[in-house]
Motif scaffolding. Structure first.
Motif, PDB file in Angstrom:
ATOM      1  N   VAL A 156      -0.172  -7.229  -1.409  1.00 31.56           N
ATOM      2  CA  VAL A 156       0.597  -6.404  -0.484  1.00 31.56           C
ATOM      3  C   VAL A 156       0.427  -4.922  -0.798  1.00 31.56           C
ATOM      4  O   VAL A 156       0.166  -4.103   0.098  1.00 31.56           O
ATOM      5  N   VAL A 157       0.533  -4.544  -2.073  1.00 29.14           N
ATOM      6  CA  VAL A 157       0.471  -3.130  -2.441  1.00 29.14           C
ATOM      7  C   VAL A 157      -0.914  -2.546  -2.169  1.00 29.14           C
ATOM      8  O   VAL A 157      -1.045  -1.453  -1.607  1.00 29.14           O
ATOM      9  N   ASN A 158      -1.957  -3.264  -2.556  1.00 25.11           N
ATOM     10  CA  ASN A 158      -3.309  -2.729  -2.410  1.00 25.11           C
ATOM     11  C   ASN A 158      -3.801  -2.728  -0.968  1.00 25.11           C
ATOM     12  O   ASN A 158      -4.827  -2.117  -0.660  1.00 25.11           O
ATOM     13  N   THR A 159      -3.086  -3.398  -0.084  1.00 21.84           N
ATOM     14  CA  THR A 159      -3.429  -3.337   1.341  1.00 21.84           C
ATOM     15  C   THR A 159      -3.239  -1.936   1.889  1.00 21.84           C
ATOM     16  O   THR A 159      -3.942  -1.524   2.826  1.00 21.84           O
ATOM     17  N   PHE A 160      -2.318  -1.182   1.315  1.00 24.00           N
ATOM     18  CA  PHE A 160      -1.960   0.139   1.835  1.00 24.00           C
ATOM     19  C   PHE A 160      -2.471   1.272   0.939  1.00 24.00           C
ATOM     20  O   PHE A 160      -1.957   2.388   1.005  1.00 24.00           O
ATOM     21  N   LYS A 161      -3.487   0.999   0.121  1.00 23.60           N
ATOM     22  CA  LYS A 161      -4.042   2.018  -0.770  1.00 23.60           C
ATOM     23  C   LYS A 161      -5.472   2.365  -0.391  1.00 23.60           C
ATOM     24  O   LYS A 161      -6.144   1.612   0.325  1.00 23.60           O
ATOM     25  N   SER A 162      -5.929   3.477  -0.921  1.00 22.39           N
ATOM     26  CA  SER A 162      -7.328   3.856  -0.759  1.00 22.39           C
ATOM     27  C   SER A 162      -8.184   3.111  -1.782  1.00 22.39           C
ATOM     28  O   SER A 162      -7.676   2.524  -2.746  1.00 22.39           O
ATOM     29  N   GLN A 163      -9.485   3.150  -1.574  1.00 26.63           N
ATOM     30  CA  GLN A 163     -10.412   2.476  -2.488  1.00 26.63           C
ATOM     31  C   GLN A 163     -10.251   3.012  -3.912  1.00 26.63           C
ATOM     32  O   GLN A 163     -10.234   2.250  -4.880  1.00 26.63           O
ATOM     33  N   GLU A 164     -10.113   4.313  -4.055  1.00 25.61           N
ATOM     34  CA  GLU A 164      -9.989   4.922  -5.384  1.00 25.61           C
ATOM     35  C   GLU A 164      -8.708   4.471  -6.075  1.00 25.61           C
ATOM     36  O   GLU A 164      -8.717   4.161  -7.278  1.00 25.61           O
ATOM     37  N   ASP A 165      -7.606   4.436  -5.351  1.00 24.58           N
ATOM     38  CA  ASP A 165      -6.338   4.021  -5.951  1.00 24.58           C
ATOM     39  C   ASP A 165      -6.368   2.549  -6.350  1.00 24.58           C
ATOM     40  O   ASP A 165      -5.796   2.159  -7.378  1.00 24.58           O
ATOM     41  N   ILE A 166      -7.035   1.725  -5.551  1.00 20.88           N
ATOM     42  CA  ILE A 166      -7.119   0.295  -5.876  1.00 20.88           C
ATOM     43  C   ILE A 166      -7.884   0.095  -7.174  1.00 20.88           C
ATOM     44  O   ILE A 166      -7.486  -0.696  -8.042  1.00 20.88           O
ATOM     45  N   LEU A 167      -8.999   0.820  -7.333  1.00 13.60           N
ATOM     46  CA  LEU A 167      -9.829   0.655  -8.527  1.00 13.60           C
ATOM     47  C   LEU A 167      -9.175   1.258  -9.767  1.00 13.60           C
ATOM     48  O   LEU A 167      -9.252   0.689 -10.855  1.00 13.60           O
ATOM     49  N   ASN A 168      -8.525   2.396  -9.619  1.00 18.09           N
ATOM     50  CA  ASN A 168      -7.966   3.095 -10.781  1.00 18.09           C
ATOM     51  C   ASN A 168      -6.603   2.560 -11.200  1.00 18.09           C
ATOM     52  O   ASN A 168      -6.304   2.492 -12.405  1.00 18.09           O
ATOM     53  N   SER A 169      -5.749   2.198 -10.235  1.00 17.34           N
ATOM     54  CA  SER A 169      -4.397   1.744 -10.585  1.00 17.34           C
ATOM     55  C   SER A 169      -3.951   0.655  -9.618  1.00 17.34           C
ATOM     56  O   SER A 169      -3.146   0.930  -8.708  1.00 17.34           O
ATOM     57  N   PRO A 170      -4.476  -0.556  -9.771  1.00 16.80           N
ATOM     58  CA  PRO A 170      -4.144  -1.626  -8.820  1.00 16.80           C
ATOM     59  C   PRO A 170      -2.684  -2.048  -8.854  1.00 16.80           C
ATOM     60  O   PRO A 170      -2.164  -2.540  -7.856  1.00 16.80           O
ATOM     61  N   PHE A 171      -1.986  -1.849  -9.994  1.00 14.99           N
ATOM     62  CA  PHE A 171      -0.603  -2.294 -10.113  1.00 14.99           C
ATOM     63  C   PHE A 171       0.408  -1.209  -9.728  1.00 14.99           C
ATOM     64  O   PHE A 171       1.599  -1.491  -9.663  1.00 14.99           O
ATOM     65  N   SER A 172      -0.047  -0.015  -9.512  1.00 14.52           N
ATOM     66  CA  SER A 172       0.884   1.089  -9.228  1.00 14.52           C
ATOM     67  C   SER A 172       1.438   0.968  -7.814  1.00 14.52           C
ATOM     68  O   SER A 172       0.870   0.299  -6.951  1.00 14.52           O
ATOM     69  N   PHE A 173       2.539   1.664  -7.608  1.00 18.25           N
ATOM     70  CA  PHE A 173       3.189   1.654  -6.294  1.00 18.25           C
ATOM     71  C   PHE A 173       3.463   3.094  -5.871  1.00 18.25           C
ATOM     72  O   PHE A 173       4.617   3.544  -5.834  1.00 18.25           O
ATOM     73  N   PRO A 174       2.399   3.851  -5.559  1.00 17.50           N
ATOM     74  CA  PRO A 174       2.579   5.272  -5.201  1.00 17.50           C
ATOM     75  C   PRO A 174       3.050   5.422  -3.757  1.00 17.50           C
ATOM     76  O   PRO A 174       2.275   5.331  -2.810  1.00 17.50           O
ATOM     77  N   LEU A 175       4.321   5.653  -3.579  1.00 18.96           N
ATOM     78  CA  LEU A 175       4.896   5.736  -2.239  1.00 18.96           C
ATOM     79  C   LEU A 175       4.270   6.862  -1.413  1.00 18.96           C
ATOM     80  O   LEU A 175       4.074   6.720  -0.204  1.00 18.96           O
ATOM     81  N   ALA A 176       3.929   7.971  -2.062  1.00 19.78           N
ATOM     82  CA  ALA A 176       3.407   9.121  -1.320  1.00 19.78           C
ATOM     83  C   ALA A 176       2.003   8.874  -0.777  1.00 19.78           C
ATOM     84  O   ALA A 176       1.605   9.484   0.224  1.00 19.78           O
ATOM     85  N   ASP A 177       1.252   7.991  -1.433  1.00 18.38           N
ATOM     86  CA  ASP A 177      -0.152   7.799  -1.055  1.00 18.38           C
ATOM     87  C   ASP A 177      -0.385   6.544  -0.224  1.00 18.38           C
ATOM     88  O   ASP A 177      -1.529   6.244   0.140  1.00 18.38           O
ATOM     89  N   LEU A 178       0.656   5.776   0.056  1.00 24.17           N
ATOM     90  CA  LEU A 178       0.470   4.546   0.831  1.00 24.17           C
ATOM     91  C   LEU A 178       0.179   4.888   2.292  1.00 24.17           C
ATOM     92  O   LEU A 178       0.740   5.828   2.850  1.00 24.17           O
ATOM     93  N   THR A 179      -0.703   4.102   2.900  1.00 20.37           N
ATOM     94  CA  THR A 179      -1.094   4.330   4.290  1.00 20.37           C
ATOM     95  C   THR A 179      -1.316   2.998   4.998  1.00 20.37           C
ATOM     96  O   THR A 179      -1.725   2.020   4.376  1.00 20.37           O
ATOM     97  N   VAL A 180      -1.033   2.988   6.298  1.00 18.31           N
ATOM     98  CA  VAL A 180      -1.251   1.781   7.106  1.00 18.31           C
ATOM     99  C   VAL A 180      -2.591   1.839   7.829  1.00 18.31           C
ATOM    100  O   VAL A 180      -2.908   0.944   8.621  1.00 18.31           O
ATOM    101  N   LYS A 181      -3.383   2.859   7.559  1.00 19.17           N
ATOM    102  CA  LYS A 181      -4.649   3.040   8.263  1.00 19.17           C
ATOM    103  C   LYS A 181      -5.575   1.843   8.072  1.00 19.17           C
ATOM    104  O   LYS A 181      -6.180   1.349   9.028  1.00 19.17           O
ATOM    105  N   HIS A 182      -5.707   1.379   6.834  1.00 22.96           N
ATOM    106  CA  HIS A 182      -6.651   0.292   6.553  1.00 22.96           C
ATOM    107  C   HIS A 182      -6.189  -1.016   7.199  1.00 22.96           C
ATOM    108  O   HIS A 182      -7.013  -1.815   7.660  1.00 22.96           O
ATOM    109  N   LEU A 183      -4.898  -1.216   7.248  1.00 23.58           N
ATOM    110  CA  LEU A 183      -4.378  -2.421   7.905  1.00 23.58           C
ATOM    111  C   LEU A 183      -4.638  -2.362   9.413  1.00 23.58           C
ATOM    112  O   LEU A 183      -5.048  -3.359  10.020  1.00 23.58           O
ATOM    113  N   MET A 184      -4.427  -1.215  10.013  1.00 18.57           N
ATOM    114  CA  MET A 184      -4.676  -1.071  11.440  1.00 18.57           C
ATOM    115  C   MET A 184      -6.161  -1.200  11.755  1.00 18.57           C
ATOM    116  O   MET A 184      -6.548  -1.757  12.788  1.00 18.57           O
ATOM    117  N   ASP A 185      -7.018  -0.686  10.859  1.00 14.93           N
ATOM    118  CA  ASP A 185      -8.461  -0.834  11.056  1.00 14.93           C
ATOM    119  C   ASP A 185      -8.862  -2.303  11.030  1.00 14.93           C
ATOM    120  O   ASP A 185      -9.736  -2.742  11.795  1.00 14.93           O
TER     121      ASP A 185
END
Length: 283
Positions: A34-63
């Motif tokens: 769920v968390v990595n669905t709303f992250k960028s590629q860089e955030d997924i690779l660097n911090s897969p367990f983090s929950f950065p509220l400011a950087d979450l986006t629905v763009k990838h899900l909509m794509d």
């Protein structure tokens, strides 16, 4: 003379620890998905367990939802079609068969029951190659009808087993009363016995639906990519194999695939439990 207990018995911590362990094992993969669905590629690779509220986006899900190629949303329709058709055919075949087995005391009828039960011990993947040869011999290879026939045959053993256990809890006097009124065996089953089987029927429908929705091997092998037919799981595989390094496409597609079945299971789990246990004790 009995001695009164001097204190409470200490409970073993093993059970709570095991439950906590199972909770973590089941929750962590869902959290990562769920968390990595709303992250960028860089955030997924660097911090897969983090929950950065400011950087979450629905763009990838909509794509992923709008993707014109290997769209999981498009796979919903075909998979739902398979679920409905297989469930209907399974009920139409398993119901009368289970009724005949449950109401018969003949030894050969019980052997038929064992024959159906034997199907539950054979891994589905081990049957794919023989199924392909059978479908080719009858002209149903690489067709939707062939896939439906395979799925119906795969769901019959467990369905018949559950139905037989439930029907045996229904008094045989109901059948006798119906026959005195002039009803035949088929009419007795469909008009009287079948409505009483609602808990078992609901359980069978739920288990079969989840199994068909999650099935990957059968549609992937029995329907070639040239057929243009993709279920939810095969659409994911086609998309991930093409974008295997792009995790912003992998995670959203996986979430879209499992979300309906998880919601469906959570909503219907009480029906599964009641259906599996209602025939366990005759009363």
């Amino acid at each position: 003379m009995a001695v009164a207990p001097t204190g409470r018995t200490r409970r073993s911590p093993v059970r709570p620890l095991m439950l906590l362990f199972l909770l973590v094992v089941m929750t962590v993969p869902v959290y990562l998905l769920v968390v990595n669905t709303f992250k960028s590629q860089e955030d997924i690779l660097n911090s897969p367990f983090s929950f950065p509220l400011a950087d979450l986006t629905v763009k990838h899900l909509m794509d992923a939802i709008r993707s014109p190629q290997y769209n999981v949303i498009k796979g919903y329709g075909f998979t739902l079609f398979l679920v409905v058709v297989v469930d209907i055919l399974c009920i139409l075949m398993a119901g009368p068969a289970a009724y005949a087995i449950a109401r018969s005391l003949k030894k050969r009828t019980q052997l038929v029951m064992l024959y159906f039960l034997a199907g539950t011990f054979i891994p589905g993947a081990a049957l794919i190659i023989p199924v392909i040869y059978v479908l080719r011999s009858v002209g149903l290879a690489n067709t939707v009808a062939g896939l439906i026939a395979h799925d119906v045959a795969a769901t019959l053993p467990v369905s018949i087993f559950l139905f037989v256990g439930f029907i045996r809890t229904i008094p045989g006097s109901i059948d006798q009363a119906a026959m005195i009124d002039g009803a035949g065996r088929l009419r007795t089953f469909w008009t009287i016995i079948f409505p009483l089987m609602r808990p078992a029927v609901v359980t069978v429908l739920i288990l079969n639906s989840i199994g068909i929705w999650n099935d990957f091997v059968s549609p992937q092998i029995l329907l070639s990519p040239g057929s243009g037919r993709y279920t939810v799981t095969t659409a994911i595989y086609a998309g991930i194999s093409q974008y295997s390094t792009d995790l912003t496409k992998v995670f959203p597609n996986l979430l879209l695939a499992i979300a309906p079945v998880v919601i469906f299971f959570i909503y219907m789990q009480r029906h599964i439990i009641s259906g599996l246990t209602v025939g366990a004790v005759k009363g």
